[in-house]
Structures are given as C-alpha cells and as structure tokens.
Design a protein around this motif. Structure first.
Motif, PDB file in Angstrom:
ATOM      1  N   ALA A 188       0.861  -1.189   0.000  1.00  0.00           N
ATOM      2  CA  ALA A 188       0.000   0.000   0.000  1.00  0.00           C
ATOM      3  C   ALA A 188       0.895   1.236   0.000  1.00  0.00           C
ATOM      4  CB  ALA A 188      -0.896   0.014   1.235  1.00  0.00           C
ATOM      5  N   ILE A 189       0.479   2.248  -0.734  1.00  0.00           N
ATOM      6  CA  ILE A 189       1.251   3.489  -0.811  1.00  0.00           C
ATOM      7  C   ILE A 189       0.467   4.625  -0.155  1.00  0.00           C
ATOM      8  CG2 ILE A 189       2.235   5.244  -2.349  1.00  0.00           C
ATOM      9  CD1 ILE A 189       2.760   3.053  -4.387  1.00  0.00           C
ATOM     10  N   LEU A 190       1.120   5.323   0.772  1.00  0.00           N
ATOM     11  CA  LEU A 190       0.573   6.547   1.363  1.00  0.00           C
ATOM     12  C   LEU A 190       1.594   7.643   1.057  1.00  0.00           C
ATOM     13  CD1 LEU A 190      -0.483   5.207   4.913  1.00  0.00           C
ATOM     14  CD2 LEU A 190      -1.827   5.262   2.804  1.00  0.00           C
ATOM     15  N   ALA A 191       1.238   8.592   0.205  1.00  0.00           N
ATOM     16  CA  ALA A 191       2.231   9.558  -0.280  1.00  0.00           C
ATOM     17  C   ALA A 191       1.802  10.995  -0.004  1.00  0.00           C
ATOM     18  CB  ALA A 191       2.448   9.375  -1.781  1.00  0.00           C
ATOM     19  N   ASP A 192       2.784  11.829   0.244  1.00  0.00           N
ATOM     20  CA  ASP A 192       2.573  13.271   0.417  1.00  0.00           C
ATOM     21  C   ASP A 192       2.381  13.892  -0.971  1.00  0.00           C
ATOM     22  OD1 ASP A 192       2.759  15.985   0.812  1.00  0.00           O
ATOM     23  OD2 ASP A 192       4.561  15.905   2.053  1.00  0.00           O
ATOM     24  N   ASN A 193       1.219  14.475  -1.209  1.00  0.00           N
ATOM     25  CA  ASN A 193       0.983  15.077  -2.534  1.00  0.00           C
ATOM     26  C   ASN A 193       0.994  16.607  -2.492  1.00  0.00           C
ATOM     27  OD1 ASN A 193      -1.437  15.673  -1.369  1.00  0.00           O
ATOM     28  ND2 ASN A 193      -2.706  14.965  -3.074  1.00  0.00           N
ATOM     29  N   SER A 194       1.580  17.172  -1.431  1.00  0.00           N
ATOM     30  CA  SER A 194       1.644  18.635  -1.352  1.00  0.00           C
ATOM     31  C   SER A 194       2.852  19.193  -2.099  1.00  0.00           C
ATOM     32  CB  SER A 194       1.668  19.082   0.112  1.00  0.00           C
ATOM     33  OG  SER A 194       2.695  18.434   0.830  1.00  0.00           O
ATOM     34  N   SER A 195       3.704  18.306  -2.603  1.00  0.00           N
ATOM     35  CA  SER A 195       4.830  18.732  -3.436  1.00  0.00           C
ATOM     36  C   SER A 195       5.150  17.611  -4.413  1.00  0.00           C
ATOM     37  CB  SER A 195       6.064  19.039  -2.581  1.00  0.00           C
ATOM     38  OG  SER A 195       6.624  17.841  -2.089  1.00  0.00           O
ATOM     39  N   ASP A 196       6.025  17.910  -5.363  1.00  0.00           N
ATOM     40  CA  ASP A 196       6.418  16.887  -6.330  1.00  0.00           C
ATOM     41  C   ASP A 196       7.235  15.778  -5.685  1.00  0.00           C
ATOM     42  OD1 ASP A 196       5.164  18.260  -8.347  1.00  0.00           O
ATOM     43  OD2 ASP A 196       6.972  19.362  -8.944  1.00  0.00           O
ATOM     44  N   TYR A 197       7.754  16.042  -4.496  1.00  0.00           N
ATOM     45  CA  TYR A 197       8.624  15.070  -3.821  1.00  0.00           C
ATOM     46  C   TYR A 197       7.907  13.733  -3.600  1.00  0.00           C
ATOM     47  CZ  TYR A 197      11.585  13.066  -0.146  1.00  0.00           C
ATOM     48  OH  TYR A 197      12.387  12.244   0.608  1.00  0.00           O
ATOM     49  N   SER A 215      -3.364  -0.347  -2.777  1.00  0.00           N
ATOM     50  CA  SER A 215      -4.030   0.921  -2.450  1.00  0.00           C
ATOM     51  C   SER A 215      -3.036   2.066  -2.581  1.00  0.00           C
ATOM     52  CB  SER A 215      -4.582   0.877  -1.023  1.00  0.00           C
ATOM     53  OG  SER A 215      -5.126   2.135  -0.661  1.00  0.00           O
ATOM     54  N   THR A 216      -3.481   3.181  -3.135  1.00  0.00           N
ATOM     55  CA  THR A 216      -2.657   4.397  -3.179  1.00  0.00           C
ATOM     56  C   THR A 216      -3.493   5.551  -2.634  1.00  0.00           C
ATOM     57  OG1 THR A 216      -1.466   3.636  -5.142  1.00  0.00           O
ATOM     58  CG2 THR A 216      -1.337   5.988  -4.619  1.00  0.00           C
ATOM     59  N   GLN A 217      -3.028   6.152  -1.556  1.00  0.00           N
ATOM     60  CA  GLN A 217      -3.739   7.268  -0.938  1.00  0.00           C
ATOM     61  C   GLN A 217      -2.751   8.409  -0.692  1.00  0.00           C
ATOM     62  OE1 GLN A 217      -6.914   6.016   2.040  1.00  0.00           O
ATOM     63  NE2 GLN A 217      -5.424   4.353   2.209  1.00  0.00           N
ATOM     64  N   PHE A 219      -1.815  12.302   1.303  1.00  0.00           N
ATOM     65  CA  PHE A 219      -2.035  13.226   2.410  1.00  0.00           C
ATOM     66  C   PHE A 219      -1.321  14.534   2.097  1.00  0.00           C
ATOM     67  CE2 PHE A 219       1.696  10.627   3.383  1.00  0.00           C
ATOM     68  CZ  PHE A 219       2.645  11.568   3.741  1.00  0.00           C
ATOM     69  N   GLN A 220      -1.549  15.519   2.947  1.00  0.00           N
ATOM     70  CA  GLN A 220      -0.974  16.846   2.741  1.00  0.00           C
ATOM     71  C   GLN A 220       0.053  17.167   3.822  1.00  0.00           C
ATOM     72  OE1 GLN A 220      -1.820  19.543   0.464  1.00  0.00           O
ATOM     73  NE2 GLN A 220      -2.797  17.963  -0.780  1.00  0.00           N
ATOM     74  N   GLU A 221       1.056  17.959   3.472  1.00  0.00           N
ATOM     75  CA  GLU A 221       1.991  18.468   4.472  1.00  0.00           C
ATOM     76  C   GLU A 221       1.199  19.196   5.553  1.00  0.00           C
ATOM     77  OE1 GLU A 221       4.777  21.244   2.890  1.00  0.00           O
ATOM     78  OE2 GLU A 221       5.418  21.926   4.864  1.00  0.00           O
ATOM     79  N   GLY A 222       1.500  18.902   6.812  1.00  0.00           N
ATOM     80  CA  GLY A 222       0.820  19.556   7.924  1.00  0.00           C
ATOM     81  C   GLY A 222      -0.355  18.758   8.482  1.00  0.00           C
ATOM     82  N   ASP A 223      -0.775  17.668   7.763  1.00  0.00           N
ATOM     83  CA  ASP A 223      -1.850  16.830   8.292  1.00  0.00           C
ATOM     84  C   ASP A 223      -1.426  16.214   9.628  1.00  0.00           C
ATOM     85  OD1 ASP A 223      -3.382  17.408   6.119  1.00  0.00           O
ATOM     86  OD2 ASP A 223      -3.233  15.432   5.173  1.00  0.00           O
ATOM     87  N   LYS A 224      -2.395  16.058  10.525  1.00  0.00           N
ATOM     88  CA  LYS A 224      -2.092  15.539  11.863  1.00  0.00           C
ATOM     89  C   LYS A 224      -2.789  14.206  12.165  1.00  0.00           C
ATOM     90  CE  LYS A 224       0.136  19.378  12.915  1.00  0.00           C
ATOM     91  NZ  LYS A 224       1.626  19.396  12.999  1.00  0.00           N
ATOM     92  N   ASP A 225      -3.812  13.883  11.385  1.00  0.00           N
ATOM     93  CA  ASP A 225      -4.610  12.675  11.647  1.00  0.00           C
ATOM     94  C   ASP A 225      -4.692  11.830  10.373  1.00  0.00           C
ATOM     95  OD1 ASP A 225      -6.397  10.721  12.344  1.00  0.00           O
ATOM     96  OD2 ASP A 225      -8.079  12.069  12.740  1.00  0.00           O
ATOM     97  N   PHE A 226      -4.181  10.599  10.468  1.00  0.00           N
ATOM     98  CA  PHE A 226      -4.140   9.725   9.285  1.00  0.00           C
ATOM     99  C   PHE A 226      -4.989   8.470   9.508  1.00  0.00           C
ATOM    100  CE2 PHE A 226      -0.319  12.232   9.665  1.00  0.00           C
ATOM    101  CZ  PHE A 226      -0.191  12.800   8.415  1.00  0.00           C
ATOM    102  N   SER A 227      -5.887   8.516  10.474  1.00  0.00           N
ATOM    103  CA  SER A 227      -6.644   7.326  10.861  1.00  0.00           C
ATOM    104  C   SER A 227      -7.490   6.774   9.716  1.00  0.00           C
ATOM    105  CB  SER A 227      -7.532   7.641  12.068  1.00  0.00           C
ATOM    106  OG  SER A 227      -8.376   8.746  11.790  1.00  0.00           O
ATOM    107  N   SER A 228      -8.057   7.645   8.890  1.00  0.00           N
ATOM    108  CA  SER A 228      -8.891   7.148   7.788  1.00  0.00           C
ATOM    109  C   SER A 228      -8.037   6.403   6.757  1.00  0.00           C
ATOM    110  CB  SER A 228      -9.637   8.301   7.120  1.00  0.00           C
ATOM    111  OG  SER A 228      -8.732   9.244   6.573  1.00  0.00           O
ATOM    112  N   LEU A 229      -6.824   6.884   6.513  1.00  0.00           N
ATOM    113  CA  LEU A 229      -5.923   6.203   5.571  1.00  0.00           C
ATOM    114  C   LEU A 229      -5.494   4.848   6.131  1.00  0.00           C
ATOM    115  CD1 LEU A 229      -5.736   9.279   4.704  1.00  0.00           C
ATOM    116  CD2 LEU A 229      -3.399   8.786   3.988  1.00  0.00           C
ATOM    117  N   ILE A 230      -5.199   4.826   7.426  1.00  0.00           N
ATOM    118  CA  ILE A 230      -4.760   3.586   8.070  1.00  0.00           C
ATOM    119  C   ILE A 230      -5.893   2.558   8.056  1.00  0.00           C
ATOM    120  CG2 ILE A 230      -3.960   2.560  10.229  1.00  0.00           C
ATOM    121  CD1 ILE A 230      -1.886   4.350   8.897  1.00  0.00           C
TER     122      ILE A 230
END
Length: 396
Positions: A188-197, A215-217, A219-230
């Motif tokens: 499963a991939i959880l990736a930061d999409n707030s930058s090209d990095y 699964s590929t989901q 999140f954004q830089e600065g997010d604090k809660d990842f429970s829905s992704l988990i």
C-alpha cells in the motif's frame, strides 16, 4: 545606445570602482562573476526559517563544515595562489519568491561565483532564472524532482546541478528493496501530494515494484490525523507500506499504523532521515521501519572521507551527522572541486568544470556528474528498530 555622454562615462567608472571595492569583478571579456584578491565568495541560498527550516539548518551545518575544512587546508589553489573561501548566507524563508530574490542578491549584489542551495525543489527551481541570467552556477544539495535540472523543452539547465540523486532513482531503490529484500508481493502506498517530492517517489516506486499495489492514498503536508488512511489499508493483507514523505507526517503515520495493529514493514524516503522521526512515532513503534538515503552512517563507516566528516561533525555540533548535512557538505565540495579543476574563479569556467565532475570522493560516496547534471551515486537503505538505526544496506 551608441551615444556616450560625459555623465555616462563617469557612471561607468564609478560602477567599476564599486565592483572592485566589493572584491569581485567581471574580468576582461569573461561574463559571469569572478573573485579577486584572496577571497572566493560562495553564496548560500537556504531555507533557514519557514516550513523547511529543519532541513535548511542541517544543510547549512554541512556547508559551514566544508568551508572550515577547505580553509583549514589553506583554501583553494587558483592560478598558483591559495584563496580562502567565504560564504555569504541569505535565508529564503522556504518561499519561492524569496528564493528567487535571494538568488538575485547573491549573484548581483554579493557577486558570488557559485551558490549552494536552496534545499527544496520548489525554492531551487524558483532561483534558476536569476542564476542563469547572472551566469552563476547553482548546486542544490537536495532538490530531487527529476525535472529540476531540465528545461521545459527537455534540455539541460546549464547552470543547475545537484548533490542528491533524483526521485526516480530513490523510488526505484525503494521498490528494488521491497522486491528483493522484503520479498513483498502486496504493498500500500501513502504519499505526500503537497509537493512533487512525494508524488514523484510514489510514481517511481509503482514503475519498479514487481508485485501488486493494493491501495494508493495521499495526504498533505501539515496533516495531523491519518486514521482514515490507516483504516482503509488495515485489512488489505499488505506485506509492506511505502510512505514517501517527510518525518513530521510519516512519524505520525508510523505511530497510528502500529497502534492500529499493522506490523508490516514501513518503507520511506530520505525525508524520514531525521532523529525527530522516532520521537514523533515513539521508539517502540519505530521498528521494522526502513528508508532510502544517500548517506547512511552505517554504510558510510566504510568510507574514509565519511568517517572523517562524521568525527568532525560530532565534535563541532555534538550530534551524529544527519543526511542533509552530508549533502550540504558534498554540494560545497563539488563547487570547491570545480574551482580547483577550472583553475579559475570565473563562474562560467566553474560551471563547465562542475559539468565535468568525475570520481570526486565525497562523504556520500564517489560522485560523477552525468550529462543531465545529476550525480551518479549508490543509495543506502537504513533500518530502524526501537527508534535506532541498526542496519544499513547498499541497494542499486
């Protein structure tokens, strides 16, 4: 305009005197900047405040140590004369507009012959037009987006270089590690999409992973809660999670994944290579965690240059040298090596020498710059257990 008035002549003379007083000048027909006297000025355009300050400050530490080492040995020999290096540091505040302004100030006002930084791809990209206009090379320690050194038409940005391999390679190494070492079949991939990095690394991983991406989901830089992704990946029977992002968010993801009962290996990228990761995740949670990095203190112990660097860093800063400091050190040494090879302080000749960098012994390994101005280098994967780095692997 061909008409030359007396006032214009005086203005030109005053401008020339001002440039001489600044210690640097354009020499003869050479364009760009050149140093004069006994000092070579190198600019530092760095994220010393703002969102990426943690990385910028680490890179600045490495840059300062590199300059210390250069000057301790008498400086750089140019045209038969040893010249000391002086860095001119300006904070770009993790802002693209400020990074562009800093590039202009360093090249036009401070008359540096080369610039190290910015650290982030976005800020470094914003600096390119002013660096190019001034004909002064830029070496980013950590800008990793594949397009960073390229023009919009696919050519190479003449004045742009970097000390870290591009995202494509780092994502490929992570996929190879998941394939060959972890024997993972479902990821499963959880990736930061707030930058090209984050998105770039995820794309490269997908391209090279041999199993199934379940699964590929994002999140954004600065997010604090990842429970829905988990929750969404908890019952997917995953063999590993790939999380390309920075320690601030990935540390929380590790914590929440372990607390949710997910014990699968978590593999990330160089943005995780910070002691704060374990503090955020919790030491016991930071187990079975891996990340790709161009500088592993374990694998680097086999490198004489790296051992010396790590010893000096510990003595100067009282802590283990982090990856970003090692890359700041090597980026500065790439500039110093180019000045030495060019036997000139002219920024255009330094640019040409940077493009010809070959087999330079750096603390992150042996560096050769390819035709795209990317360093050809090996990548390491570090393993964390109970919040500590316990093993390092060299992966192609």
């Amino acid at each position: 305009m061909k008409i030359k008035s007396k006032k214009t002549g005086i203005a030109v003379m005053m401008a020339a005197m001002t440039m001489m007083a600044a210690g640097c000048s354009a020499t003869g027909s050479q364009k760009g900047n050149s140093a004069s006297g006994n000092t070579i000025k190198i600019g530092v355009n760095m994220e010393l405040s703002g969102a990426a300050a943690g990385y910028g400050q680490q890179e600045e530490n490495g840059i300062k140590l590199a300059v210390h080492d250069i000057n301790k040995n008498g400086g750089i020999k140019v045209n038969g004369k040893k010249m000391k290096v002086k860095i001119v540091t300006r904070d770009n505040k993790t802002s693209t507009s400020t990074a562009a302004s800093v590039a202009s100030q360093l090249t036009n006002k401070d008359k540096v012959v080369a610039t190290v930084g910015p650290a982030t791809t976005n800020a470094a990209t914003a600096a390119i037009p002013n660096q190019t206009k001034a004909q002064v090379p830029l070496v980013s320690p950590t800008a990793a987006d594949p397009s960073f050194t390229r023009t919009k038409k696919g050519g190479v940005q003449k004045y742009v270089f970097r000390a870290q391999a591009q995202n494509n390679y780092q994502g490929q190494v992570a996929a190879n590690f998941a394939n060959d070492h972890l024997k993972a079949k479902r990821v499963a991939i959880l990736a930061d999409n707030s930058s090209d990095y984050g998105t770039g690394l995820a794309k490269a991983f997908k391209k090279n992973f041999k199993g199934t991406i379940v699964s590929t989901q994002y999140f954004q830089e600065g997010d604090k809660d990842f429970s829905s992704l988990i929750t969404a990946i908890k019952n997917k029977k995953i063999d590993a999670i790939y999380v390309p992002g920075y320690y601030s968010e990935v540390g929380v993801i590790i914590k929440e994944a372990r607390e949710a009962g997910i014990t699968a290996p978590i593999v990330g990228s160089g943005g995780m290579a910070d002691p704060k990761l374990a503090k955020i995740a919790g030491d016991s949670n930071a187990t079975n965690v891996y990340y790709t990095t161009p500088f592993s203190t374990i694998t680097a112990a086999k490198n004489a240059e790296a051992r010396k660097f790590m010893k000096e860093y510990k003595a100067k800063y009282g802590q283990t040298a982090p990856t970003y400091s090692a890359l700041g050190y090597d980026a500065t040494m790439m500039v110093a090596n180019a000045i030495k090879k060019a036997d000139s302080t002219n920024s255009n000749k330094i640019t040409d020498a940077l493009a010809k960098t070959k087999n330079m012994k750096g603390v992150t390994g042996t560096i050769t710059v390819n035709k795209h101005h990317d360093p050809q280098m090996k990548m390491s994967v570090e393993q964390m257990t109970n919040g500590k780095v316990v093993a390092g692997y060299t992966v192609k």
